[in-house]
Design an enzyme around this catalytic site. Sequence first.
Site, short mmCIF file in Angstrom:
data_model
loop_
_atom_site.label_atom_id
_atom_site.label_comp_id
_atom_site.label_asym_id
_atom_site.label_seq_id
_atom_site.Cartn_x
_atom_site.Cartn_y
_atom_site.Cartn_z
N ASP A 112 0.93 -1.29 -0.09
CA ASP A 112 -0.05 -0.16 0.09
C ASP A 112 0.83 1.19 0.07
N PHE B 202 -7.39 -4.38 -3.85
CA PHE B 202 -8.11 -3.23 -3.48
C PHE B 202 -7.74 -1.99 -3.80
N SER C 67 -17.71 -2.84 -8.07
CA SER C 67 -18.69 -2.28 -7.18
C SER C 67 -20.16 -2.27 -7.82
N ALA C 68 -20.98 -2.06 -7.15
CA ALA C 68 -22.54 -2.22 -7.82
C ALA C 68 -22.77 -1.15 -8.68
N TYR D 280 -14.75 7.02 -11.99
CA TYR D 280 -14.55 6.11 -10.79
C TYR D 280 -15.30 4.64 -11.29
N LYS E 73 -14.07 1.03 -12.83
CA LYS E 73 -14.37 -0.49 -12.29
C LYS E 73 -15.02 -1.17 -13.66
N PHE F 212 -21.74 -3.94 -2.47
CA PHE F 212 -22.84 -2.93 -2.58
C PHE F 212 -22.46 -1.84 -1.55
N ASN G 125 -20.04 10.02 1.94
CA ASN G 125 -21.03 8.73 1.91
C ASN G 125 -21.62 8.99 3.22
N LEU G 126 -22.90 8.33 3.10
CA LEU G 126 -23.85 8.48 4.25
C LEU G 126 -23.51 8.03 5.55
N ASP H 186 -27.14 10.28 -8.34
CA ASP H 186 -27.74 9.32 -7.70
C ASP H 186 -28.98 8.58 -8.07
P1 NAD Z 1 -9.59 2.63 0.89
O1 NAD Z 1 -9.39 4.00 0.02
O2 NAD Z 1 -9.78 2.68 2.34
O3 NAD Z 1 -8.62 1.43 0.38
C1 NAD Z 1 -7.97 1.54 -0.66
C2 NAD Z 1 -6.39 1.42 -0.40
O4 NAD Z 1 -5.56 1.33 -1.69
C3 NAD Z 1 -5.85 2.58 0.21
O5 NAD Z 1 -5.12 2.01 1.46
C4 NAD Z 1 -4.96 3.22 -0.57
O6 NAD Z 1 -3.66 4.00 0.15
C5 NAD Z 1 -4.39 2.09 -1.49
N1 NAD Z 1 -4.10 2.58 -2.79
C6 NAD Z 1 -4.42 3.23 -3.72
N2 NAD Z 1 -3.84 3.57 -4.77
C7 NAD Z 1 -2.57 2.85 -4.54
C8 NAD Z 1 -1.63 2.32 -5.36
N3 NAD Z 1 -1.42 2.96 -6.59
N4 NAD Z 1 -0.67 1.94 -4.54
C9 NAD Z 1 -0.60 1.29 -3.57
N5 NAD Z 1 -1.65 1.66 -2.68
C10 NAD Z 1 -2.70 2.26 -3.25
O7 NAD Z 1 -10.83 2.08 -0.07
P2 NAD Z 1 -11.75 0.86 0.55
O8 NAD Z 1 -12.97 1.41 0.77
O9 NAD Z 1 -11.15 0.08 1.51
O10 NAD Z 1 -12.27 0.00 -0.83
C11 NAD Z 1 -11.16 -0.85 -1.42
C12 NAD Z 1 -11.60 -1.13 -2.84
O11 NAD Z 1 -12.84 -1.52 -2.85
C13 NAD Z 1 -11.48 0.08 -3.90
O12 NAD Z 1 -10.88 -0.55 -5.09
C14 NAD Z 1 -12.79 0.47 -4.11
O13 NAD Z 1 -12.89 1.35 -5.04
C15 NAD Z 1 -13.52 -0.64 -3.86
N6 NAD Z 1 -15.03 -0.33 -3.51
C16 NAD Z 1 -15.14 0.35 -2.37
C17 NAD Z 1 -16.61 0.80 -1.82
C18 NAD Z 1 -16.84 1.32 -0.75
O14 NAD Z 1 -17.90 1.78 -0.44
N7 NAD Z 1 -15.82 1.46 0.30
C19 NAD Z 1 -17.57 0.29 -2.73
C20 NAD Z 1 -17.29 -0.47 -3.98
C21 NAD Z 1 -15.99 -0.75 -4.21
C1 UD1 Z 2 -21.51 6.14 -3.53
C2 UD1 Z 2 -21.16 6.26 -5.19
C3 UD1 Z 2 -20.75 4.78 -5.61
C4 UD1 Z 2 -19.78 4.31 -4.59
C5 UD1 Z 2 -20.19 4.04 -3.21
C6 UD1 Z 2 -19.14 3.60 -2.55
C7 UD1 Z 2 -22.17 8.06 -6.02
C8 UD1 Z 2 -23.34 8.65 -6.85
N1 UD1 Z 2 -22.19 6.77 -5.88
O1 UD1 Z 2 -22.80 5.24 -3.62
O2 UD1 Z 2 -20.19 4.79 -6.92
O3 UD1 Z 2 -19.45 2.70 -5.05
O4 UD1 Z 2 -20.38 5.59 -2.74
O5 UD1 Z 2 -17.93 4.62 -2.24
O6 UD1 Z 2 -21.66 8.86 -5.30
N2 UD1 Z 2 -26.82 10.48 1.03
C9 UD1 Z 2 -27.41 11.52 1.71
N3 UD1 Z 2 -26.74 12.64 2.18
C10 UD1 Z 2 -25.21 12.46 2.55
C11 UD1 Z 2 -24.66 11.23 1.65
C12 UD1 Z 2 -25.53 10.23 1.07
O7 UD1 Z 2 -28.56 11.72 1.73
O8 UD1 Z 2 -24.71 13.10 3.08
C13 UD1 Z 2 -27.76 9.57 0.58
C14 UD1 Z 2 -27.36 9.28 -1.06
O9 UD1 Z 2 -28.28 10.10 -1.84
C15 UD1 Z 2 -28.13 7.68 -1.25
C16 UD1 Z 2 -27.63 7.09 0.19
O10 UD1 Z 2 -27.51 8.16 1.08
O11 UD1 Z 2 -29.10 7.58 -1.33
C17 UD1 Z 2 -26.13 6.31 0.31
O12 UD1 Z 2 -25.26 7.48 -0.34
P1 UD1 Z 2 -23.74 7.03 -0.13
O13 UD1 Z 2 -23.04 6.49 1.02
O14 UD1 Z 2 -22.97 8.21 -0.68
O15 UD1 Z 2 -23.37 5.88 -1.40
P2 UD1 Z 2 -23.98 5.70 -2.98
O16 UD1 Z 2 -24.46 7.02 -3.36
O17 UD1 Z 2 -24.86 4.38 -2.87
#
Ligand code: NAD
Ligand code: UD1
Length: 333
Positions: free
Chosen positions: A31, A80, A124-125, A148, A152, A177, A198-199, A294
């Site tokens: 990382d 990841f 991701s979804a 983004y 994916k 999801f 994020n929410l 959204d």
């Molecule tokens: P995160 O940012 O906490 O973790 C990602 C890690 O990758 C971080 O520690 C970052 O430092 C490292 N990283 C990024 N680019 C790098 C590089 N070039 N070299 C080395 N390290 C690098 O995110 P997360 O929430 O743990 O997500 C992990 C994966 O899942 C990501 O690919 C993300 O897109 C995917 N994902 C996350 C969510 C979510 O809601 N958290 C949803 C769908 C998909």
């Molecule tokens: C978002 C990303 C999605 C990504 C995921 C995880 C967008 C459009 N989508 O998903 O691509 O994979 O995060 O990183 O950004 N909400 C509020 N108030 C807030 C924040 C969110 O009402 O301050 C609502 C949103 O409108 C949504 C729900 O909460 O209905 C969830 O939002 P969020 O946590 O950002 O996730 P996603 O939008 O589903």
Amino acid sequence: MKVLVAGGAGYIGTHTCVELIQAGYEVIIADNLCNSKMDAVYRTEQIIGQKIPFYLVNISVKSEIEPVFMENKIDGIIHFAGLKAVGESVEQPIEYYQNNLNCTLMLCEMMKKYNVKKMVFSSSATVYGDNEVPFTEDMPLLPATNPYGESKVIGERILQDFIVAHPDYAVSLLRYFNPIGAHESGLIGEDPEGIPSNLMPYISQVASGKLSKLKIFGNDYPTSDGTGVRDYIHVVDLAKGHVKAIEQLEKNAGVYIYNLGTGRGTSVLELVTTFEKVNQVKVPYQIVGRRAGDIAECYAGVEKAKNELCWAAEKNVEDMCRDTWRWQCYSIK
Ligand code: NAD
Ligand code: UD1
């Protein structure tokens, strides 16, 4: 089996390291800490009671990542590594494509050169776009609305093409999801830089008094209470799904695609109310306009993961709220 966890210092990566080690895998983290802190790795070590070999490297840079493969006999990769903020990806598309795609391409190059035949990829979804719910793995994907999401879609495509050329290799594309929650120890969880987009982190920071009130983006969606519906999944359940996925790849070749969700939709208002009830806190909110990009509703079809991976989420929204709050109170400064 020795697993390289690329991006393993992050939110989902740290939780997955815990589950992998508890299931008997040997783990190495690579990382560059661009979105995480070394402290998260130390805390992960504290949970499992052992050191985890750590490489501070940019995975997309060959001269940095190659020594990891030279010095270790790696059997599989959980990938990841990537940038994940949707809004930021619209402002910095080139950085997002460069980082996310080059990490995937470089890991494929290393897999070929060092004969590493297994990879689990974080998808991701978001790749489903605004499809009919529940989203199922056989649905045609709709165009992503931001760089983004597109990174994916392209990442999945690169790995599918890789397997066509190397049919004895195996890749699992896991479509997450909405991961929320934290480890029940309270030691690791999600700690976004700046104001969360994020929410769940936003709710938690309002409850702690760090932010004054939550803005709910729209209450005029065609859902039960008008607010957006998502499939929130506990990060520990998600981490366990990765252990099942890597187990499956040990015995099989080819491409496998699975949704990791609960199959249950929860509205923004339901999540706020549950958080307040479970944690005995107040989360003041205000309804504002919809957020661009959204969708109304998103939840997973979960049958395929259940039948083929023998995996299903076990924790409910109450658990997710409780564990998030424990992490917020205990660990976030
Ligand atoms: P995160 O940012 O906490 O973790 C990602 C890690 O990758 C971080 O520690 C970052 O430092 C490292 N990283 C990024 N680019 C790098 C590089 N070039 N070299 C080395 N390290 C690098 O995110 P997360 O929430 O743990 O997500 C992990 C994966 O899942 C990501 O690919 C993300 O897109 C995917 N994902 C996350 C969510 C979510 O809601 N958290 C949803 C769908 C998909
Ligand atoms: C978002 C990303 C999605 C990504 C995921 C995880 C967008 C459009 N989508 O998903 O691509 O994979 O995060 O990183 O950004 N909400 C509020 N108030 C807030 C924040 C969110 O009402 O301050 C609502 C949103 O409108 C949504 C729900 O909460 O209905 C969830 O939002 P969020 O946590 O950002 O996730 P996603 O939008 O589903």
